[in-house]
Design an enzyme around this catalytic site. Structure first.
Site, PDB file in Angstrom:
ATOM      1  N   GLY A  15      -2.672   6.400  -4.629  1.00 11.67           N
ATOM      2  CA  GLY A  15      -2.980   5.704  -3.382  1.00 11.67           C
ATOM      3  C   GLY A  15      -2.084   4.524  -3.058  1.00 11.67           C
ATOM      4  N   THR A  16      -0.817   4.577  -3.461  1.00  7.22           N
ATOM      5  CA  THR A  16       0.051   3.445  -3.105  1.00  7.22           C
ATOM      6  C   THR A  16       0.335   3.431  -1.598  1.00  7.22           C
ATOM      7  OG1 THR A  16       2.093   4.640  -3.669  1.00  7.22           O
ATOM      8  CG2 THR A  16       1.120   3.281  -5.398  1.00  7.22           C
ATOM      9  N   MET A  93      -3.879  16.419  -2.111  1.00  7.92           N
ATOM     10  CA  MET A  93      -3.262  17.588  -2.742  1.00  7.92           C
ATOM     11  C   MET A  93      -3.892  18.928  -2.363  1.00  7.92           C
ATOM     12  SD  MET A  93      -0.764  16.182  -4.024  1.00  7.92           S
ATOM     13  CE  MET A  93       0.034  17.475  -4.977  1.00  7.92           C
ATOM     14  N   ASN A 110       0.563  13.486   8.109  1.00  6.24           N
ATOM     15  CA  ASN A 110       0.862  13.652   6.681  1.00  6.24           C
ATOM     16  C   ASN A 110       2.196  12.982   6.380  1.00  6.24           C
ATOM     17  OD1 ASN A 110       0.589  14.693   4.010  1.00  6.24           O
ATOM     18  ND2 ASN A 110       2.050  16.306   4.508  1.00  6.24           N
ATOM     19  N   HIS A 112       5.488  13.287   3.721  1.00 11.52           N
ATOM     20  CA  HIS A 112       6.089  14.239   2.795  1.00 11.52           C
ATOM     21  C   HIS A 112       7.355  13.617   2.190  1.00 11.52           C
ATOM     22  CE1 HIS A 112       6.943  18.137   1.103  1.00 11.52           C
ATOM     23  NE2 HIS A 112       8.202  17.950   1.466  1.00 11.52           N
TER      24      HIS A 112
END
Ligand code: GRF
Length: 212
Positions: A15-16, A93, A110, A112
């Site tokens: 969770g950075t 994930m 999102n 990536h």
């Protein structure tokens, strides 16, 4: 009058990115609040980070659902119950299913760790390194039914160094992520992202459709 938008974050890991987003909301840089953090992993550190900021957390155990559709239905229910305006996948994930995408079309982002459309999928940092590219990077995109195929919002290039390992390259990529994920959410919160087919047009300030 500007209103703060409500973010629902899905995360499976450390969770950075979540932290960078919480910090940007708390500092007032983004007019938004993280109202709920949901994870498929009971001990994801992302949940702990959220709790430290008094943000509601939910663990949804896949084992309790017969099918992926049922799991997604529960996700949608929780996000709607919390009146979420934008769903942010931050190291989540699991693939989100078509019903989920339909429920929040144009409102799911999102991040990536590669320059899409190169190196989609879960091992993109290793794939880029193994391929021998000299430049990789980060992509923030809207989510559609495909795997890492949705319209691109922002990208930042990150150089690959001679002696990089997956870890050192991913660390450098993370630094870019912490800038462009909050920046993308800020643009959304300002009403400045317009999806036109495959493309996302970034509107000038004041050109936005629903916010001054
Ligand atoms: C990030 O590199 C992101 O691009 C990818 O998963 C990683 C999550 O890291 N989707 P963290 O949990 O935010 O630290």
């Amino acid at each position: 009058m500007s209103k703060r938008i409500r973010l629902g974050i899905l995360a499976s890991g450390s969770g950075t990115n979540l932290q960078a987003i919480i910090d940007a909301c708390e500092s007032g840089d983004i007019l938004a609040d993280v109202v709920v953090v949901i994870s498929n992993v009971s001990d994801a550190y992302a949940l702990e980070r959220a709790r430290k900021h008094n943000i509601k957390t939910v663990f949804i155990d896949k084992k309790n659902f017969k099918s992926r559709q049922d799991y997604d239905k529960e996700l949608v229910f929780i996000l709607k119950e919390n009146q979420v305006d934008l769903v942010v996948l931050a190291g989540y994930m699991l693939l989100v299913g078509p019903e989920f995408v339909r429920a929040f079309r144009g409102r799911i982002m999102n991040i990536h760790p590669a320059l899409l459309p190169s190196f989609p999928g879960t091992h993109s940092v290793k794939d880029a390194l193994d391929y021998g590219v000299k430049v990789s990077g980060v992509t923030v995109h809207f989510v559609d039914e495909g795997l890492d195929t949705g319209p691109i919002i922002l990208q930042e290039a990150v150089p690959v160094m001679e002696n990089d390992t997956v870890e050192t390259l991913h660390n450098r990529i993370h630094q870019a992520e912490y800038k462009i994920y909050p920046a993308s959410i800020k643009l959304f919160a300002e009403g400045r992202l317009k999806i036109e087919g495959r493309k996302v047009r970034i509107l000038e300030k004041g050109e936005n459709r629903w916010r001054r």
